[in-house]
Design a protein around this motif. Structure first.
Motif, PDB file in Angstrom:
ATOM      1  N   ARG A 232       0.867  -1.183   0.000  1.00 50.20           N
ATOM      2  CA  ARG A 232       0.000   0.000   0.000  1.00 50.20           C
ATOM      3  C   ARG A 232       0.900   1.228   0.000  1.00 50.20           C
ATOM      4  O   ARG A 232       1.810   1.335   0.826  1.00 50.20           O
ATOM      5  CB  ARG A 232      -0.915  -0.002   1.227  1.00 50.20           C
ATOM      6  CG  ARG A 232      -1.772  -1.243   1.331  1.00 50.20           C
ATOM      7  CD  ARG A 232      -2.659  -1.244   2.570  1.00 50.20           C
ATOM      8  NE  ARG A 232      -1.925  -1.003   3.810  1.00 50.20           N
ATOM      9  CZ  ARG A 232      -1.202  -1.923   4.427  1.00 50.20           C
ATOM     10  NH1 ARG A 232      -1.098  -3.145   3.929  1.00 50.20           N
ATOM     11  NH2 ARG A 232      -0.572  -1.636   5.565  1.00 50.20           N
ATOM     12  N   ILE A 233       0.643   2.131  -0.927  1.00 54.96           N
ATOM     13  CA  ILE A 233       1.503   3.295  -1.115  1.00 54.96           C
ATOM     14  C   ILE A 233       0.719   4.557  -0.812  1.00 54.96           C
ATOM     15  O   ILE A 233      -0.390   4.756  -1.330  1.00 54.96           O
ATOM     16  CB  ILE A 233       2.047   3.345  -2.553  1.00 54.96           C
ATOM     17  CG1 ILE A 233       2.806   2.059  -2.889  1.00 54.96           C
ATOM     18  CG2 ILE A 233       2.948   4.564  -2.743  1.00 54.96           C
ATOM     19  CD1 ILE A 233       3.223   1.947  -4.338  1.00 54.96           C
ATOM     20  N   HIS A 234       1.298   5.406   0.034  1.00 55.07           N
ATOM     21  CA  HIS A 234       0.692   6.691   0.380  1.00 55.07           C
ATOM     22  C   HIS A 234       1.730   7.783   0.159  1.00 55.07           C
ATOM     23  O   HIS A 234       2.901   7.618   0.508  1.00 55.07           O
ATOM     24  CB  HIS A 234       0.237   6.699   1.844  1.00 55.07           C
ATOM     25  CG  HIS A 234      -0.642   5.555   2.210  1.00 55.07           C
ATOM     26  ND1 HIS A 234      -1.976   5.502   1.907  1.00 55.07           N
ATOM     27  CD2 HIS A 234      -0.349   4.389   2.842  1.00 55.07           C
ATOM     28  CE1 HIS A 234      -2.490   4.359   2.345  1.00 55.07           C
ATOM     29  NE2 HIS A 234      -1.527   3.661   2.913  1.00 55.07           N
ATOM     30  N   GLY A 235       1.284   8.881  -0.398  1.00 55.10           N
ATOM     31  CA  GLY A 235       2.219   9.983  -0.608  1.00 55.10           C
ATOM     32  C   GLY A 235       1.538  11.164  -1.251  1.00 55.10           C
ATOM     33  O   GLY A 235       0.393  11.071  -1.730  1.00 55.10           O
ATOM     34  N   ASP A 236       2.230  12.293  -1.268  1.00 52.45           N
ATOM     35  CA  ASP A 236       1.666  13.479  -1.903  1.00 52.45           C
ATOM     36  C   ASP A 236       1.772  13.344  -3.421  1.00 52.45           C
ATOM     37  O   ASP A 236       2.461  12.460  -3.954  1.00 52.45           O
ATOM     38  CB  ASP A 236       2.366  14.737  -1.403  1.00 52.45           C
ATOM     39  CG  ASP A 236       3.878  14.673  -1.525  1.00 52.45           C
ATOM     40  OD1 ASP A 236       4.365  14.532  -2.662  1.00 52.45           O
ATOM     41  OD2 ASP A 236       4.557  14.743  -0.485  1.00 52.45           O
ATOM     42  N   GLU A 237       1.099  14.205  -4.111  1.00 53.32           N
ATOM     43  CA  GLU A 237       1.001  14.098  -5.574  1.00 53.32           C
ATOM     44  C   GLU A 237       2.358  14.167  -6.249  1.00 53.32           C
ATOM     45  O   GLU A 237       2.654  13.394  -7.166  1.00 53.32           O
ATOM     46  CB  GLU A 237       0.095  15.218  -6.104  1.00 53.32           C
ATOM     47  CG  GLU A 237      -0.138  15.150  -7.613  1.00 53.32           C
ATOM     48  CD  GLU A 237      -1.102  16.210  -8.098  1.00 53.32           C
ATOM     49  OE1 GLU A 237      -1.113  16.476  -9.313  1.00 53.32           O
ATOM     50  OE2 GLU A 237      -1.835  16.771  -7.256  1.00 53.32           O
ATOM     51  N   ALA A 238       3.223  15.072  -5.787  1.00 54.75           N
ATOM     52  CA  ALA A 238       4.538  15.215  -6.411  1.00 54.75           C
ATOM     53  C   ALA A 238       5.371  13.954  -6.223  1.00 54.75           C
ATOM     54  O   ALA A 238       6.074  13.508  -7.142  1.00 54.75           O
ATOM     55  CB  ALA A 238       5.265  16.421  -5.828  1.00 54.75           C
ATOM     56  N   ALA A 239       5.291  13.349  -5.039  1.00 51.72           N
ATOM     57  CA  ALA A 239       6.061  12.134  -4.769  1.00 51.72           C
ATOM     58  C   ALA A 239       5.552  10.966  -5.589  1.00 51.72           C
ATOM     59  O   ALA A 239       6.335  10.161  -6.106  1.00 51.72           O
ATOM     60  CB  ALA A 239       6.004  11.802  -3.280  1.00 51.72           C
TER      61      ALA A 239
END
Length: 209
Positions: free
Chosen positions: A191-198
């Motif tokens: 499961r991957i979580h991050g901001d749009e740029a990342a």
């Protein structure tokens, strides 16, 4: 001995014998026979890997030796793999230090190409091996312009990136994170979580050796 307590080599040996040489893998253009050949050459005859890329008589000689090896019965070749690398094998020593990461990844390359596959329940020892492999492989395998934190039930690892444009958190079991770090997105259950740029940087970057 229960399946979850086998060594990774013995477990992969049994999978090779159960599935046979024509079983598919998730690696494009490779079946089980190609995968076994890769492992045997890596551990015992790396000069043949190089020989296939050389011009003229060296390439021809390597090709003849590879054909001779492939002519051996499937079970004989699998048993050769089961025996393991010799004491002077560089690959064998690397694997011993790295937690058998190569075998763990390639076993899943084979398993997860089969219909109805399910994640394995690894022993505590194999789980620790997978997590050790993540720690050693991730800094070498990941080229992503984002700070990445790998989160597993046994701990976390943070990988900083020069020029990072954002941050990601990737959650999963150690084996799943090992597969993800090596670029096997189609089968790694994370499961991957991050901001749009990342997340955009992840798509533009690369993973794998």
């Amino acid at each position: 001995m229960s399946a979850e307590h086998l060594t990774e080599r013995e477990s992969l040996t049994r999978t090779f014998l159960d599935l046979g040489p024509q079983a598919p893998t998730i690696l494009p253009g490779w079946d089980a026979e190609d995968l076994l050949e890769h492992l045997l050459l890596r551990e015992g005859a790396p000069h043949l890997i190089a020989g296939r890329k050389l011009p003229g008589p060296w390439r021809a000689a390597a090709g003849r030796e590879l054909e001779r090896r492939r002519a051996a019965p499937w079970q004989e070749r699998v048993e050769r793999f089961r025996t393991g690398p010799g004491r002077w094998s560089l690959a064998g020593r690397v694997d011993a230090l790295s937690g058998q990461g190569e075998l763990l990844i390639h076993h899943e390359d084979l398993r997860r190409a089969q219909d109805g596959w399910q994640p394995r329940r690894l022993s505590a020892e194999r789980t620790a091996d997978a997590w050790r492999s993540v720690g050693l492989m991730a800094p070498l395998a990941m080229r992503v312009r984002a700070d990445v934190t790998l989160v597993s039930p046994v701990g976390g690892r943070r990988l900083r990136s020069r020029g990072a444009v954002g941050a990601l958190r990737v959650h999963g079991e150690p084996l799943e994170l090992l597969l993800w770090v090596s670029g096997r997105d189609d089968v790694a259950r994370v499961r991957i979580h991050g901001d749009e740029a990342a997340l955009r940087a992840l798509g533009e970057g690369r993973r794998g050796l």
